[in-house]
Design a protein around this motif. Structure first.
Motif, PDB file in Angstrom:
ATOM      1  N   LEU A  45     -20.998  44.152 -29.112  1.00  0.00           N
ATOM      2  CA  LEU A  45     -20.114  44.791 -29.828  1.00  0.00           C
ATOM      3  C   LEU A  45     -19.715  44.130 -31.134  1.00  0.00           C
ATOM      4  O   LEU A  45     -19.781  44.814 -32.341  1.00  0.00           O
ATOM      5  N   ALA A  46     -19.596  43.063 -31.229  1.00  0.00           N
ATOM      6  CA  ALA A  46     -19.104  42.051 -32.498  1.00  0.00           C
ATOM      7  C   ALA A  46     -20.382  42.169 -33.168  1.00  0.00           C
ATOM      8  O   ALA A  46     -20.381  42.242 -34.419  1.00  0.00           O
ATOM      9  N   ARG A  47     -21.648  41.953 -32.933  1.00  0.00           N
ATOM     10  CA  ARG A  47     -22.948  42.162 -33.714  1.00  0.00           C
ATOM     11  C   ARG A  47     -22.953  43.565 -34.213  1.00  0.00           C
ATOM     12  O   ARG A  47     -23.427  43.572 -35.358  1.00  0.00           O
ATOM     13  N   ARG A  48     -22.583  44.532 -33.635  1.00  0.00           N
ATOM     14  CA  ARG A  48     -22.922  45.615 -34.152  1.00  0.00           C
ATOM     15  C   ARG A  48     -21.625  46.046 -35.497  1.00  0.00           C
ATOM     16  O   ARG A  48     -22.055  46.428 -36.423  1.00  0.00           O
ATOM     17  N   GLN A  49     -20.264  45.488 -35.076  1.00  0.00           N
ATOM     18  CA  GLN A  49     -19.233  45.891 -36.089  1.00  0.00           C
ATOM     19  C   GLN A  49     -19.237  44.943 -37.196  1.00  0.00           C
ATOM     20  O   GLN A  49     -18.562  45.327 -38.088  1.00  0.00           O
ATOM     21  N   GLY A  50     -19.642  43.707 -37.004  1.00  0.00           N
ATOM     22  CA  GLY A  50     -19.820  42.767 -37.993  1.00  0.00           C
ATOM     23  C   GLY A  50     -18.194  42.327 -38.382  1.00  0.00           C
ATOM     24  O   GLY A  50     -17.390  42.013 -37.370  1.00  0.00           O
ATOM     25  N   ASP A  51     -17.644  42.132 -39.570  1.00  0.00           N
ATOM     26  CA  ASP A  51     -16.466  41.517 -39.881  1.00  0.00           C
ATOM     27  C   ASP A  51     -15.627  42.688 -39.430  1.00  0.00           C
ATOM     28  O   ASP A  51     -14.043  42.331 -39.461  1.00  0.00           O
ATOM     29  N   ALA A  52     -15.750  44.063 -39.019  1.00  0.00           N
ATOM     30  CA  ALA A  52     -15.039  45.049 -38.495  1.00  0.00           C
ATOM     31  C   ALA A  52     -14.345  44.667 -37.004  1.00  0.00           C
ATOM     32  O   ALA A  52     -13.543  45.463 -36.710  1.00  0.00           O
ATOM     33  N   TYR A  53     -15.008  43.780 -36.519  1.00  0.00           N
ATOM     34  CA  TYR A  53     -14.980  43.478 -35.263  1.00  0.00           C
ATOM     35  C   TYR A  53     -13.602  42.815 -34.813  1.00  0.00           C
ATOM     36  O   TYR A  53     -13.315  42.247 -35.534  1.00  0.00           O
ATOM     37  N   ARG A  54     -12.962  43.419 -33.740  1.00  0.00           N
ATOM     38  CA  ARG A  54     -11.477  43.042 -33.176  1.00  0.00           C
ATOM     39  C   ARG A  54     -11.669  42.707 -31.800  1.00  0.00           C
ATOM     40  O   ARG A  54     -12.238  43.477 -31.172  1.00  0.00           O
ATOM     41  N   ALA A  55     -11.140  41.246 -31.303  1.00  0.00           N
ATOM     42  CA  ALA A  55     -11.484  40.997 -30.022  1.00  0.00           C
ATOM     43  C   ALA A  55     -10.468  41.864 -29.245  1.00  0.00           C
ATOM     44  O   ALA A  55      -9.514  42.813 -29.807  1.00  0.00           O
ATOM     45  N   PRO A  56     -10.725  42.039 -27.727  1.00  0.00           N
ATOM     46  CA  PRO A  56      -9.893  42.650 -27.077  1.00  0.00           C
ATOM     47  C   PRO A  56      -8.271  42.697 -26.966  1.00  0.00           C
ATOM     48  O   PRO A  56      -7.552  43.710 -26.852  1.00  0.00           O
ATOM     49  N   ASP A  57      -7.934  41.405 -26.942  1.00  0.00           N
ATOM     50  CA  ASP A  57      -6.454  41.249 -27.256  1.00  0.00           C
ATOM     51  C   ASP A  57      -5.884  41.247 -28.760  1.00  0.00           C
ATOM     52  O   ASP A  57      -4.739  40.899 -28.983  1.00  0.00           O
ATOM     53  N   HIS A  58      -6.691  41.425 -29.639  1.00  0.00           N
ATOM     54  CA  HIS A  58      -6.323  41.843 -30.894  1.00  0.00           C
ATOM     55  C   HIS A  58      -5.427  42.895 -31.308  1.00  0.00           C
ATOM     56  O   HIS A  58      -5.775  44.071 -30.569  1.00  0.00           O
ATOM     57  N   GLU A  60      -5.232  44.882 -33.652  1.00  0.00           N
ATOM     58  CA  GLU A  60      -5.947  45.857 -34.465  1.00  0.00           C
ATOM     59  C   GLU A  60      -7.163  46.595 -33.723  1.00  0.00           C
ATOM     60  O   GLU A  60      -7.895  47.184 -34.272  1.00  0.00           O
ATOM     61  N   ARG A  61      -7.273  45.940 -32.571  1.00  0.00           N
ATOM     62  CA  ARG A  61      -8.213  46.683 -31.911  1.00  0.00           C
ATOM     63  C   ARG A  61      -8.249  48.033 -31.624  1.00  0.00           C
ATOM     64  O   ARG A  61      -7.076  48.461 -31.119  1.00  0.00           O
ATOM     65  N   ARG A  62      -9.262  48.717 -32.076  1.00  0.00           N
ATOM     66  CA  ARG A  62      -9.245  50.202 -32.067  1.00  0.00           C
ATOM     67  C   ARG A  62      -9.593  50.438 -30.303  1.00  0.00           C
ATOM     68  O   ARG A  62     -10.011  49.886 -29.778  1.00  0.00           O
ATOM     69  N   SER A  63      -9.281  52.027 -30.037  1.00  0.00           N
ATOM     70  CA  SER A  63      -9.469  52.141 -28.576  1.00  0.00           C
ATOM     71  C   SER A  63     -10.929  52.821 -28.515  1.00  0.00           C
ATOM     72  O   SER A  63     -11.697  52.910 -29.303  1.00  0.00           O
ATOM     73  N   PRO A  64     -11.276  52.708 -27.392  1.00  0.00           N
ATOM     74  CA  PRO A  64     -12.764  53.173 -27.089  1.00  0.00           C
ATOM     75  C   PRO A  64     -13.000  54.360 -27.619  1.00  0.00           C
ATOM     76  O   PRO A  64     -14.381  54.720 -28.330  1.00  0.00           O
ATOM     77  N   ASP A  65     -12.308  55.452 -27.636  1.00  0.00           N
ATOM     78  CA  ASP A  65     -12.688  56.471 -28.096  1.00  0.00           C
ATOM     79  C   ASP A  65     -12.785  56.531 -29.696  1.00  0.00           C
ATOM     80  O   ASP A  65     -13.530  57.145 -30.503  1.00  0.00           O
ATOM     81  N   ALA A  66     -11.861  55.744 -30.411  1.00  0.00           N
ATOM     82  CA  ALA A  66     -11.864  55.539 -31.729  1.00  0.00           C
ATOM     83  C   ALA A  66     -13.127  54.797 -32.315  1.00  0.00           C
ATOM     84  O   ALA A  66     -13.482  55.016 -33.321  1.00  0.00           O
ATOM     85  N   MET A  67     -13.704  54.025 -31.278  1.00  0.00           N
ATOM     86  CA  MET A  67     -15.100  53.355 -31.608  1.00  0.00           C
ATOM     87  C   MET A  67     -16.334  53.936 -30.803  1.00  0.00           C
ATOM     88  O   MET A  67     -17.292  53.320 -30.595  1.00  0.00           O
ATOM     89  N   LYS A  68     -16.186  54.978 -30.648  1.00  0.00           N
ATOM     90  CA  LYS A  68     -17.001  55.930 -29.797  1.00  0.00           C
ATOM     91  C   LYS A  68     -18.540  55.579 -30.177  1.00  0.00           C
ATOM     92  O   LYS A  68     -19.454  55.258 -29.695  1.00  0.00           O
ATOM     93  N   LEU A 126     -16.679  48.566 -21.903  1.00  0.00           N
ATOM     94  CA  LEU A 126     -16.692  49.170 -23.239  1.00  0.00           C
ATOM     95  C   LEU A 126     -16.146  50.440 -23.207  1.00  0.00           C
ATOM     96  O   LEU A 126     -15.290  50.805 -24.177  1.00  0.00           O
ATOM     97  N   ARG A 127     -16.228  51.017 -22.028  1.00  0.00           N
ATOM     98  CA  ARG A 127     -15.460  52.296 -21.808  1.00  0.00           C
ATOM     99  C   ARG A 127     -14.058  52.396 -21.518  1.00  0.00           C
ATOM    100  O   ARG A 127     -13.474  53.392 -21.352  1.00  0.00           O
ATOM    101  N   GLY A 128     -13.431  51.344 -21.540  1.00  0.00           N
ATOM    102  CA  GLY A 128     -11.960  50.983 -21.340  1.00  0.00           C
ATOM    103  C   GLY A 128     -11.474  50.747 -20.068  1.00  0.00           C
ATOM    104  O   GLY A 128     -10.389  50.790 -19.797  1.00  0.00           O
ATOM    105  N   TRP A 129     -12.500  50.480 -19.098  1.00  0.00           N
ATOM    106  CA  TRP A 129     -12.162  50.389 -17.551  1.00  0.00           C
ATOM    107  C   TRP A 129     -12.016  48.772 -17.285  1.00  0.00           C
ATOM    108  O   TRP A 129     -12.410  47.984 -18.021  1.00  0.00           O
ATOM    109  N   ASP A 130     -10.954  48.438 -16.575  1.00  0.00           N
ATOM    110  CA  ASP A 130     -10.370  47.080 -16.270  1.00  0.00           C
ATOM    111  C   ASP A 130     -11.339  46.656 -15.015  1.00  0.00           C
ATOM    112  O   ASP A 130     -10.979  46.735 -14.008  1.00  0.00           O
TER     113      ASP A 130
END
Length: 219
Positions: A45-58, A60-68, A126-130
């Protein structure tokens, strides 16, 4: 052809315990060259998003739906990489040797299960399951080896509707989860025998995304 004979109960329960432990090991900690599911997923995911990537505990991390769109692309890449890994003889042979101690499941089948489980765990993450939750991990494990989680849960008396979500799964008694883990061994021995496990990434993704929890081995 899969072995259609009824599995020996002791061997099946041993296999069930083994596969449940393998799922936990692979998804949470990795094994050999196979990195943990969440670590692998986040790297892609970080490779895909580049500078826009945010770690799970950040914060500003967006929800899975927002990163669909990004997640869809990463899931497709993860499935592709899993297919490639499963088809690499040296990789499969080496991995299988690490995880089959004391189990009669062939090394190539065991290695394919490990690849499937890492893939399924990555998709679930990635789909938001723990996947740290044992309830969730058991369901993901069933999908990873081609079982219908809907049918298995119903067989154990868990009342479910057409759709099922993570919060509903977490309400299943842990005693039922343990029984399901044991049941997995009968499925493994009866269905796969000496065959290699199939990669079922797209079906797993669909099941986790839509909540229908049906992931069947490709025909």
């Amino acid at each position: 052809m899969a072995d259609e004979k009824t599995p020996d109960e002791g061997a099946a329960e041993k296999a069930g315990k083994w596969v449940a432990e393998l799922a936990e090991k692979v998804m949470l900690n990795g094994v050999g060259p196979v990195s943990p599911s969440a670590t692998w997923a986040e790297d892609r995911l970080a490779r895909r998003q580049g500078d826009a990537y945010r770690a799970p505990d950040h914060e500003e991390r967006r929800s899975p739906d927002a990163m669909k769109d990004d997640i869809d692309a990463v899931v497709a890449r993860i499935i592709k990489e899993s297919v490639a890994a499963s088809g690499t003889q040296g990789f499969v042979t080496g991995l299988g040797g690490l995880i089959t101690a004391g189990i009669t499941i062939p090394a190539n089948v065991a290695a394919s299960f490990a690849v499937n489980m890492r893939m399924a765990g990555a998709i679930a993450h990635l789909r938001g399951w723990d996947i740290r939750d044992p309830h969730v991990r058991t369901v993901v494990m069933m999908l990873a080896i081609g079982m219908s989680a809907q049918n298995v849960l119903a067989a154990f008396g868990v009342k479910i509707g057409q759709k099922i979500g993570e919060q509903m799964i977490k309400k299943i008694p842990i005693a039922v989860i343990r029984k399901i883990n044991n049941k997995v061994g009968f499925f493994l021995i009866a269905k796969y025998g000496t065959r290699r496990a199939a990669i079922i990434g797209r079906a797993t993704d669909r099941a986790l995304r839509n909540g229908d929890l049906e992931a069947q081995e490709p025909k």
